[in-house]
Scaffold this motif. Sequence first.
Motif, PDB file in Angstrom:
ATOM      1  N   ARG A  78       0.838  -1.199   0.000  1.00 29.09           N
ATOM      2  CA  ARG A  78       0.000   0.000   0.000  1.00 29.09           C
ATOM      3  C   ARG A  78       0.877   1.255   0.000  1.00 29.09           C
ATOM      4  NH1 ARG A  78      -5.342   1.236   1.766  1.00 29.09           N
ATOM      5  NH2 ARG A  78      -5.561   3.460   2.259  1.00 29.09           N
ATOM      6  N   SER A  79       1.995   1.199   0.734  1.00 38.10           N
ATOM      7  CA  SER A  79       2.891   2.361   0.799  1.00 38.10           C
ATOM      8  C   SER A  79       3.493   2.666  -0.571  1.00 38.10           C
ATOM      9  CB  SER A  79       4.006   2.118   1.825  1.00 38.10           C
ATOM     10  OG  SER A  79       4.783   0.982   1.471  1.00 38.10           O
ATOM     11  N   THR A  80       3.743   1.607  -1.364  1.00 34.29           N
ATOM     12  CA  THR A  80       4.262   1.811  -2.725  1.00 34.29           C
ATOM     13  C   THR A  80       3.215   2.528  -3.575  1.00 34.29           C
ATOM     14  OG1 THR A  80       5.666  -0.154  -2.673  1.00 34.29           O
ATOM     15  CG2 THR A  80       5.041   0.661  -4.836  1.00 34.29           C
ATOM     16  N   PHE A  81       1.976   2.105  -3.424  1.00 37.18           N
ATOM     17  CA  PHE A  81       0.892   2.738  -4.195  1.00 37.18           C
ATOM     18  C   PHE A  81       0.757   4.209  -3.805  1.00 37.18           C
ATOM     19  CE2 PHE A  81      -3.217   3.704  -5.859  1.00 37.18           C
ATOM     20  CZ  PHE A  81      -3.390   2.839  -6.933  1.00 37.18           C
ATOM     21  N   GLU A  82       0.826   4.478  -2.519  1.00 36.73           N
ATOM     22  CA  GLU A  82       0.697   5.858  -2.045  1.00 36.73           C
ATOM     23  C   GLU A  82       1.883   6.707  -2.494  1.00 36.73           C
ATOM     24  OE1 GLU A  82       0.247   5.147   2.101  1.00 36.73           O
ATOM     25  OE2 GLU A  82      -1.962   5.006   1.998  1.00 36.73           O
ATOM     26  N   ARG A  83       3.058   6.105  -2.536  1.00 36.76           N
ATOM     27  CA  ARG A  83       4.244   6.824  -3.013  1.00 36.76           C
ATOM     28  C   ARG A  83       4.101   7.160  -4.495  1.00 36.76           C
ATOM     29  NH1 ARG A  83       7.607   3.463  -1.309  1.00 36.76           N
ATOM     30  NH2 ARG A  83       8.132   2.358  -3.245  1.00 36.76           N
ATOM     31  N   MET A  84       3.543   6.212  -5.252  1.00 33.97           N
ATOM     32  CA  MET A  84       3.288   6.473  -6.674  1.00 33.97           C
ATOM     33  C   MET A  84       2.324   7.644  -6.837  1.00 33.97           C
ATOM     34  SD  MET A  84       0.625   6.083  -9.034  1.00 33.97           S
ATOM     35  CE  MET A  84      -0.397   4.760  -8.393  1.00 33.97           C
ATOM     36  N   LEU A  85       1.288   7.685  -6.021  1.00 38.47           N
ATOM     37  CA  LEU A  85       0.306   8.761  -6.102  1.00 38.47           C
ATOM     38  C   LEU A  85       0.935  10.119  -5.815  1.00 38.47           C
ATOM     39  CD1 LEU A  85      -2.861   7.229  -4.378  1.00 38.47           C
ATOM     40  CD2 LEU A  85      -2.557   7.765  -6.806  1.00 38.47           C
ATOM     41  N   ARG A  86       1.812  10.163  -4.825  1.00 37.69           N
ATOM     42  CA  ARG A  86       2.474  11.437  -4.484  1.00 37.69           C
ATOM     43  C   ARG A  86       3.302  11.942  -5.659  1.00 37.69           C
ATOM     44  NH1 ARG A  86       3.140   8.879   0.626  1.00 37.69           N
ATOM     45  NH2 ARG A  86       5.274   8.254   0.107  1.00 37.69           N
ATOM     46  N   LYS A  87       4.015  11.031  -6.314  1.00 33.81           N
ATOM     47  CA  LYS A  87       4.823  11.415  -7.477  1.00 33.81           C
ATOM     48  C   LYS A  87       3.932  11.870  -8.629  1.00 33.81           C
ATOM     49  CE  LYS A  87       9.001   8.590  -6.881  1.00 33.81           C
ATOM     50  NZ  LYS A  87       9.870   7.556  -7.515  1.00 33.81           N
ATOM     51  N   ALA A  88       2.884  11.100  -8.894  1.00 37.55           N
ATOM     52  CA  ALA A  88       1.983  11.423 -10.001  1.00 37.55           C
ATOM     53  C   ALA A  88       1.343  12.796  -9.804  1.00 37.55           C
ATOM     54  CB  ALA A  88       0.905  10.347 -10.129  1.00 37.55           C
ATOM     55  N   LYS A  89       0.973  13.114  -8.563  1.00 37.33           N
ATOM     56  CA  LYS A  89       0.417  14.435  -8.257  1.00 37.33           C
ATOM     57  C   LYS A  89       1.462  15.520  -8.476  1.00 37.33           C
ATOM     58  CE  LYS A  89      -1.879  14.920  -4.449  1.00 37.33           C
ATOM     59  NZ  LYS A  89      -2.210  14.790  -3.000  1.00 37.33           N
ATOM     60  N   GLN A  90       2.679  15.240  -8.047  1.00 37.52           N
ATOM     61  CA  GLN A  90       3.759  16.216  -8.189  1.00 37.52           C
ATOM     62  C   GLN A  90       4.045  16.545  -9.655  1.00 37.52           C
ATOM     63  OE1 GLN A  90       7.461  14.890  -6.476  1.00 37.52           O
ATOM     64  NE2 GLN A  90       8.634  16.578  -7.331  1.00 37.52           N
ATOM     65  N   PHE A  91       3.985  15.534 -10.510  1.00 38.10           N
ATOM     66  CA  PHE A  91       4.259  15.730 -11.932  1.00 38.10           C
ATOM     67  C   PHE A  91       3.054  16.299 -12.688  1.00 38.10           C
ATOM     68  CE2 PHE A  91       7.265  11.976 -11.256  1.00 38.10           C
ATOM     69  CZ  PHE A  91       8.353  12.815 -11.031  1.00 38.10           C
ATOM     70  N   GLY A  92       1.904  16.383 -12.028  1.00 39.29           N
ATOM     71  CA  GLY A  92       0.714  16.911 -12.688  1.00 39.29           C
ATOM     72  C   GLY A  92      -0.053  15.871 -13.474  1.00 39.29           C
ATOM     73  N   LEU A  93       0.281  14.591 -13.272  1.00 37.88           N
ATOM     74  CA  LEU A  93      -0.383  13.514 -14.005  1.00 37.88           C
ATOM     75  C   LEU A  93      -1.777  13.219 -13.454  1.00 37.88           C
ATOM     76  CD1 LEU A  93      -0.490  11.064 -15.924  1.00 37.88           C
ATOM     77  CD2 LEU A  93       0.876   9.785 -14.260  1.00 37.88           C
ATOM     78  N   ILE A  94      -1.932  13.323 -12.129  1.00 36.57           N
ATOM     79  CA  ILE A  94      -3.179  12.949 -11.474  1.00 36.57           C
ATOM     80  C   ILE A  94      -3.619  14.037 -10.490  1.00 36.57           C
ATOM     81  CG2 ILE A  94      -4.224  11.322  -9.826  1.00 36.57           C
ATOM     82  CD1 ILE A  94      -2.482   9.148 -10.965  1.00 36.57           C
ATOM     83  N   GLN A  95      -4.915  14.235 -10.437  1.00 31.66           N
ATOM     84  CA  GLN A  95      -5.509  15.068  -9.399  1.00 31.66           C
ATOM     85  C   GLN A  95      -6.309  14.152  -8.491  1.00 31.66           C
ATOM     86  OE1 GLN A  95      -8.335  17.980 -10.752  1.00 31.66           O
ATOM     87  NE2 GLN A  95      -8.638  18.860  -8.732  1.00 31.66           N
ATOM     88  N   VAL A  96      -6.119  14.280  -7.171  1.00 30.31           N
ATOM     89  CA  VAL A  96      -6.830  13.444  -6.206  1.00 30.31           C
ATOM     90  C   VAL A  96      -7.915  14.275  -5.536  1.00 30.31           C
ATOM     91  CG1 VAL A  96      -6.650  12.017  -4.142  1.00 30.31           C
ATOM     92  CG2 VAL A  96      -4.766  12.054  -5.788  1.00 30.31           C
ATOM     93  N   ILE A  97      -9.161  13.786  -5.618  1.00 30.87           N
ATOM     94  CA  ILE A  97     -10.303  14.495  -5.043  1.00 30.87           C
ATOM     95  C   ILE A  97     -10.884  13.674  -3.897  1.00 30.87           C
ATOM     96  CG2 ILE A  97     -12.615  15.400  -5.488  1.00 30.87           C
ATOM     97  CD1 ILE A  97     -11.788  15.846  -8.372  1.00 30.87           C
TER      98      ILE A  97
END
Length: 266
Positions: A78-97
């Motif tokens: 789960r921590s790997t998935f959350e780390r991926m999300l943090r990177k994706a948000k940082q790069f502008g790939l994903i917005q989390v609502i």
Amino acid sequence: MKSGNIEQFKHLSQFRDLTDFNNNIEQWMIDLKAKFTKSELIALKRLIRFSAKVAGICNAKIQTLVSACHEAGQEISRSTFERMLRKAKQFGLIQVINTFKENGKQSHNVYVFQRYQIVSDSPTIDVPTQEAIDVPNNETSNLSKTSNQNNINKRNEKVSDNKYLVDKLDGSFTSSRVPTEFRDLVKCFYDDYKTIEELWKIIHIQTYYLSYYTQHDRLELAIDSFKQLVRNIKRGHKVRNIFGYFWGIVEKKLDDEYKSILFEVA
């Protein structure tokens, strides 16, 4: 936002259809794939697959996504998935609502993929100021000449620094894949081969799946879009990144064309 069925979040999608979503993801991966670890890429690809029902939108729980990876024989934490999300948000790939239940308690998130934007590790190219770009036509080239002269002087001082020389090549070193007409237009304002090639790359990406587009069509789109970029700058529009701004102009023109075709068919 209240939690609910995936259809409830359909309005958040930024893509015309699944093909449009996949095309954007392909371009994101060209720029970002190397920035994720192997495990993070497994997590990202799983999230992408779960974002197919409504193009670019996923409202599955993290644990559901992690479990799906395990079922496919790709064990991640789960921590790997959350780390991926943090990177994706940082790069502008994903917005989390964040979403909430009827009782006000927080529910699982909605993941909204963003349309592709140029990702570059190189320094941002300066956009001409209002005063600089408003000079008469017969003086415009002086901007390039002055810049070129400064570059030449610096090259003479650092002739042994090969990396410096490569970074400062002017428009005459532009790849032959870029049409001469487009190169000559852009170099009047940005006499740098990297800038010219990046702008043409945007045209290539945006029209890659438009099989009816000829090279002449691409050239006309590129020239018209660049002229609009220059016009907008002259009118005082603040442009922090010419690549992202140019991408938006091209995308808007293609969207208008797409709507026009649909209207004619109807």
